[in-house]
Write a protein that holds these residues in place. Structure first.
Motif, PDB file in Angstrom:
ATOM      1  N   LEU A 192       0.869  -1.183   0.000  1.00 15.59           N
ATOM      2  CA  LEU A 192       0.000   0.000   0.000  1.00 15.59           C
ATOM      3  C   LEU A 192       0.903   1.230   0.000  1.00 15.59           C
ATOM      4  O   LEU A 192       1.911   1.265   0.691  1.00 15.59           O
ATOM      5  N   ARG A 193       0.538   2.219  -0.787  1.00 14.77           N
ATOM      6  CA  ARG A 193       1.349   3.433  -0.889  1.00 14.77           C
ATOM      7  C   ARG A 193       1.213   4.259   0.386  1.00 14.77           C
ATOM      8  O   ARG A 193       0.113   4.482   0.872  1.00 14.77           O
ATOM      9  N   GLU A 194       2.364   4.685   0.914  1.00 13.21           N
ATOM     10  CA  GLU A 194       2.332   5.532   2.118  1.00 13.21           C
ATOM     11  C   GLU A 194       2.223   6.992   1.733  1.00 13.21           C
ATOM     12  O   GLU A 194       2.655   7.397   0.647  1.00 13.21           O
ATOM     13  N   VAL A 195       1.671   7.803   2.649  1.00 15.02           N
ATOM     14  CA  VAL A 195       1.703   9.250   2.434  1.00 15.02           C
ATOM     15  C   VAL A 195       3.169   9.683   2.420  1.00 15.02           C
ATOM     16  O   VAL A 195       4.040   8.973   2.931  1.00 15.02           O
ATOM     17  N   ALA A 196       3.448  10.851   1.824  1.00  9.44           N
ATOM     18  CA  ALA A 196       4.846  11.274   1.684  1.00  9.44           C
ATOM     19  C   ALA A 196       5.495  11.521   3.043  1.00  9.44           C
ATOM     20  O   ALA A 196       6.649  11.139   3.279  1.00  9.44           O
ATOM     21  N   GLN A 197       4.768  12.178   3.940  1.00 11.98           N
ATOM     22  CA  GLN A 197       5.294  12.426   5.288  1.00 11.98           C
ATOM     23  C   GLN A 197       4.140  12.346   6.272  1.00 11.98           C
ATOM     24  O   GLN A 197       3.041  12.814   5.979  1.00 11.98           O
ATOM     25  N   LEU A 198       4.407  11.774   7.431  1.00 11.03           N
ATOM     26  CA  LEU A 198       3.414  11.756   8.511  1.00 11.03           C
ATOM     27  C   LEU A 198       4.134  12.116   9.806  1.00 11.03           C
ATOM     28  O   LEU A 198       5.254  11.674  10.046  1.00 11.03           O
ATOM     29  N   ASP A 199       3.509  12.947  10.603  1.00 10.43           N
ATOM     30  CA  ASP A 199       4.132  13.323  11.874  1.00 10.43           C
ATOM     31  C   ASP A 199       3.020  13.715  12.852  1.00 10.43           C
ATOM     32  O   ASP A 199       1.864  13.918  12.451  1.00 10.43           O
ATOM     33  N   THR A 200       3.380  13.810  14.115  1.00 11.60           N
ATOM     34  CA  THR A 200       2.399  14.244  15.107  1.00 11.60           C
ATOM     35  C   THR A 200       2.932  15.459  15.840  1.00 11.60           C
ATOM     36  O   THR A 200       4.144  15.659  15.939  1.00 11.60           O
ATOM     37  N   TYR A 201       2.000  16.275  16.324  1.00 11.74           N
ATOM     38  CA  TYR A 201       2.373  17.386  17.191  1.00 11.74           C
ATOM     39  C   TYR A 201       1.409  17.387  18.371  1.00 11.74           C
ATOM     40  O   TYR A 201       0.191  17.510  18.177  1.00 11.74           O
ATOM     41  N   ARG A 202       1.924  17.173  19.582  1.00 12.33           N
ATOM     42  CA  ARG A 202       1.092  17.150  20.801  1.00 12.33           C
ATOM     43  C   ARG A 202      -0.105  16.214  20.644  1.00 12.33           C
ATOM     44  O   ARG A 202      -1.227  16.525  21.078  1.00 12.33           O
ATOM     45  N   GLY A 203       0.101  15.076  19.954  1.00 16.77           N
ATOM     46  CA  GLY A 203      -0.950  14.065  19.826  1.00 16.77           C
ATOM     47  C   GLY A 203      -1.800  14.196  18.584  1.00 16.77           C
ATOM     48  O   GLY A 203      -2.582  13.303  18.263  1.00 16.77           O
ATOM     49  N   PHE A 204      -1.674  15.310  17.858  1.00 16.11           N
ATOM     50  CA  PHE A 204      -2.452  15.518  16.633  1.00 16.11           C
ATOM     51  C   PHE A 204      -1.664  14.948  15.442  1.00 16.11           C
ATOM     52  O   PHE A 204      -0.506  15.311  15.240  1.00 16.11           O
ATOM     53  N   VAL A 205      -2.300  14.077  14.674  1.00 11.48           N
ATOM     54  CA  VAL A 205      -1.627  13.395  13.574  1.00 11.48           C
ATOM     55  C   VAL A 205      -1.887  14.154  12.274  1.00 11.48           C
ATOM     56  O   VAL A 205      -3.045  14.419  11.921  1.00 11.48           O
ATOM     57  N   PHE A 206      -0.821  14.498  11.590  1.00 15.09           N
ATOM     58  CA  PHE A 206      -0.904  15.203  10.312  1.00 15.09           C
ATOM     59  C   PHE A 206      -0.124  14.427   9.253  1.00 15.09           C
ATOM     60  O   PHE A 206       0.803  13.684   9.576  1.00 15.09           O
ATOM     61  N   ALA A 207      -0.472  14.635   7.988  1.00 21.49           N
ATOM     62  CA  ALA A 207       0.319  14.073   6.896  1.00 21.49           C
ATOM     63  C   ALA A 207       0.295  15.037   5.718  1.00 21.49           C
ATOM     64  O   ALA A 207      -0.582  15.904   5.622  1.00 21.49           O
ATOM     65  N   THR A 208       1.280  14.861   4.835  1.00 23.83           N
ATOM     66  CA  THR A 208       1.318  15.631   3.600  1.00 23.83           C
ATOM     67  C   THR A 208       1.676  14.700   2.443  1.00 23.83           C
ATOM     68  O   THR A 208       2.386  13.704   2.638  1.00 23.83           O
ATOM     69  N   ASP A 256       3.385  15.802  -0.010  1.00 22.11           N
ATOM     70  CA  ASP A 256       4.535  16.453  -0.644  1.00 22.11           C
ATOM     71  C   ASP A 256       5.819  16.133   0.128  1.00 22.11           C
ATOM     72  O   ASP A 256       5.962  16.532   1.289  1.00 22.11           O
ATOM     73  N   ARG A 257       6.739  15.434  -0.544  1.00 27.17           N
ATOM     74  CA  ARG A 257       8.016  15.086   0.104  1.00 27.17           C
ATOM     75  C   ARG A 257       8.811  16.333   0.461  1.00 27.17           C
ATOM     76  O   ARG A 257       9.647  16.319   1.363  1.00 27.17           O
ATOM     77  N   ASP A 258       8.588  17.411  -0.282  1.00 28.36           N
ATOM     78  CA  ASP A 258       9.379  18.632  -0.071  1.00 28.36           C
ATOM     79  C   ASP A 258       8.787  19.555   0.988  1.00 28.36           C
ATOM     80  O   ASP A 258       9.361  20.607   1.282  1.00 28.36           O
ATOM     81  N   ALA A 259       7.634  19.193   1.527  1.00 25.90           N
ATOM     82  CA  ALA A 259       7.024  20.072   2.539  1.00 25.90           C
ATOM     83  C   ALA A 259       7.955  20.197   3.737  1.00 25.90           C
ATOM     84  O   ALA A 259       8.616  19.229   4.119  1.00 25.90           O
ATOM     85  N   PRO A 260       8.014  21.387   4.360  1.00 25.80           N
ATOM     86  CA  PRO A 260       8.870  21.547   5.547  1.00 25.80           C
ATOM     87  C   PRO A 260       8.359  20.665   6.682  1.00 25.80           C
ATOM     88  O   PRO A 260       7.206  20.225   6.645  1.00 25.80           O
ATOM     89  N   PRO A 261       9.194  20.409   7.698  1.00 22.90           N
ATOM     90  CA  PRO A 261       8.734  19.579   8.823  1.00 22.90           C
ATOM     91  C   PRO A 261       7.470  20.159   9.444  1.00 22.90           C
ATOM     92  O   PRO A 261       7.242  21.374   9.400  1.00 22.90           O
TER      93      PRO A 261
END
Lengths: 181, 458
Positions: free
Chosen positions: B138-154, B156-161
């Motif tokens: 399965l294709r993964e999103v380009a980037q996934l990260d969390t901030y204070r428990g909130f899950v975000f993804a983009t 775009d591989r070039d998106a800033p952290p």
């Protein structure tokens, strides 16, 4: 002996038919109040300790269907006590409840009424409903679902002591729920 | 394909406070939004507490892509596109739940929780063991990260952290929920559709001018407490009258003459906050608890302006944070004239039964489709959207002129975001549209950051 039996069966059937008639008449009268926007009279059909509850439904796998609906104490669409229901009715009467002015046009159909349990003073009743609504020029919504009511016998009629409304939608396909079910 | 830069520049005027109405129903613009904004931006997916155990998943939208946010066996989180590598069928058709793996119900290709292809019917007999399993996960999103428990993804591989993307405003907004305790999402995400453009649903969160009219019935019926101005002043309402000619008595007006009672944050990438100060809102008869703003954590994480700001944050493009009611809302674009609204409600894990019940009751009875407030909101956005279609109507610019040219932006480069102190205003809305125009141009991230760095005055 056989005559006695058949008379008793007939009496039971007649009692059940009468009870069925009382409940169904109550529901059609209730629906008429709603469709005529007679909310002040409608809300009087609820007991002071009533609970008017519409949970959120979620598309779940069959093996997790026990988690399909949210429960009281979780998030819902309606989770109302009598004072909150009265507040909703008061809001509609302000003349400034824009979502219902111009008012939506509704038609409530209540069918498949089944008395699940009769405890004498209280009845557990399930029913199906269709609520058809149009708003403004072209907005159209149909909600189908079921209701699980606790009806309490009161002065020759009933009070709704609990109403759980289960919609057949997960993502709600309407912009609001400004009507009663 | 892309809209000409020249035309794009004319859609929003920061100087005049005007917006071209076509942006609310033009299908070409919508398509460009899907690629240039939703195809690149960090987007909120869910909160970590929703997927606590290994195998827990929650499906979230990223533009038109459907993403399965999945808790891994090692405790990590992956964002997997919900589409089989074979013929594209969805590998999961439930909104949320717990699974051991994802099996496509078309031909049976089976993926583990990390999206690795682990089962193919007839791998030996039909594929002759020549199918490259590693290349067909399965294709993964380009980037996934969390901030204070909130899950975000983009996408775009070039998106800033993520933390950098959020900027001071986004981080402060999330802290305003996260700082209230060990927050978890209450089961039940409200989801409903409004036939409006998503940008109307977004910009309204900055609008503290509308409640006293749009939500007048809720205030009159006492379903929501009316804010009281500590100085006892009301906004003037001369000439404001209903169809019967009767003047409306306004109840919820937060008045302002010279003393600023509102705080606005404007920030990079289009993030913003707008709304009253703590002093202006008050505690609404005990309905709002501001005590978390004085905790050591809040003092460490937030600057003095952020600790005073009760306003609503938008993390561009579509995440509304409403800290006073412990909710966040996603405005999900489904079409130029169709938006899905998702409400998430938070409560501290350690909350007692009374606090928990109060939070849940407020969430159900204020916002949401049956809420005392949001029943009316959809009406405004729907009608505003419809009136952008008329050949003559769409030539009339939208006017966001309140306090225009008077909003002095202060950026002391400290912890606080760039801020404005003023009365009720339309700065947050205007900033959202100005930034939106920069996003739509498709420029690179550095240029985008530059073009969405707030000016000195708005």
């Amino acid at each position: 002996m056989t005559v006695d039996h058949s008379i008793r069966a007939e009496t039971d059937t007649l009692a059940a038919a009468l009870r069925q008639f009382e409940v169904e008449r109550f529901y059609t009268d209730e629906a008429a109040l709603l469709d005529a926007h007679r909310y002040h009279e409608w809300v009087q059909l609820f007991s002071d300790d009533t609970h008017y509850f519409m949970p959120i439904r979620r598309t779940r796998l069959r093996r997790e269907l026990d988690k399909e609906f949210t429960k009281p104490g979780e998030i819902a669409y309606f989770d109302d006590t009598k004072p909150i229901l009265l507040g909703r009715v008061a809001k509609l009467a302000t003349g400034t409840a824009w979502a219902e002015d111009p008012p939506s046009r509704t038609r409530h159909f209540v069918t498949n009424v089944r008395i699940e349990e009769d405890r004498g003073d209280e009845l557990e009743v399930s029913s199906n409903f269709i609520l058809y609504r149009t708003r403004l020029k072209s907005e159209e919504t149909t909600w189908a679902g079921s209701r699980r009511d606790l009806l309490r016998r009161h002065e020759g009629s009933f009070l709704i002591a609990r109403r759980h409304i289960l919609l057949e939608q997960t993502v709600l396909l309407s912009q609001n729920l400004s009507n009663f079910f | 394909m892309a809209i000409a830069a020249e035309k794009l520049q004319q859609l929003v005027s920061l100087d005049r406070g005007e917006i071209d109405r076509s942006i609310f129903s033009d299908s070409e613009i919508f398509e460009q939004e899907i690629t240039s904004i939703f195809g690149r931006s960090w987007l909120f997916l869910c909160h970590e507490s929703q997927i606590a155990k290994a195998g827990d998943f929650f499906e979230a939208p990223m533009g038109r892509d459907n993403v399965l946010v999945v808790r891994q066996k090692d405790g990590g989180i992956k964002g997997l596109l919900n589409t089989c590598a074979h013929r594209g069928n969805a590998v999961c058709r439930a909104e949320e739940g717990n699974v051991k793996n994802f099996m496509c119900t078309y031909h049976g290709w089976t993926y583990d929780l990390a999206g690795k292809l682990i089962g193919v019917p007839g791998l030996q007999e039909l594929y002759h063991n020549e199918l490259d399993l590693a290349a067909h996960g399965l294709r993964e999103v380009a980037q996934l990260d969390t901030y204070r428990g909130f899950v975000f993804a983009t996408a775009d591989r070039d998106a800033p952290p993520l933390a950098e993307f959020l900027g001071r405003t986004g981080r402060a907004g999330l802290e305003m929920i996260a700082g209230q305790g060990e927050m978890e999402v209450v089961p039940g995400i409200q989801k409903f559709v409004i036939p409006c453009n998503w940008k109307f649903a977004v910009d309204n969160l900055f609008d503290w001018y509308h409640p006293q009219i749009t939500h007048l019935s809720a205030l009159q019926a006492g379903l929501v407490p009316a804010p009281t101005d500590p100085r006892g002043r009301q906004m003037s309402a001369t000439g404001v009258a209903g169809p019967d000619g009767a003047e409306l008595e306004l109840m919820g007006g937060v008045a302002n003459e010279d003393t600023p009672d509102q705080i606005v944050f404007l920030d990079v990438f289009g993030h913003a906050l707008a709304g009253p100060t703590v002093e202006t809102m008050g505690n609404l008869d005990g309905a709002v608890d501001h005590s978390w703003r004085d905790t050591p954590r809040a003092r460490e994480a937030l600057g003095p302006m952020a600790r005073r700001a009760v306003g609503h944050t938008n993390i561009f493009p579509t995440l509304w944070i409403a800290p006073e009611i412990r909710q966040v809302s996603l405005r999900v674009p489904r079409g130029p004239e169709l938006t899905e609204i998702w409400w998430f409600t938070f409560v501290p894990r350690e909350a007692g039964p009374q606090e928990r019940a109060m939070t849940i009751q407020a969430a159900i009875h204020v916002f949401g489709p049956a809420g005392a407030l949001e029943q009316e909101d959809g009406e405004n956005w729907t009608q505003s959207t419809i009136q952008t279609r008329g050949t003559a109507s769409r030539m009339i610019p939208q006017a966001l002129k309140m306090n225009l040219g008077r909003g002095k932006i202060v950026d002391d480069d400290g912890q606080d975001p760039p801020y404005i102190e003023c009365g009720i205003n339309e700065h947050g809305q205007l900033w959202t549209f100005a930034s939106w125009m920069a996003w739509l141009s498709g420029c690179g991230w550095d240029e985008l950051r530059n073009r969405t760095t707030p000016p000195d005055v708005i």
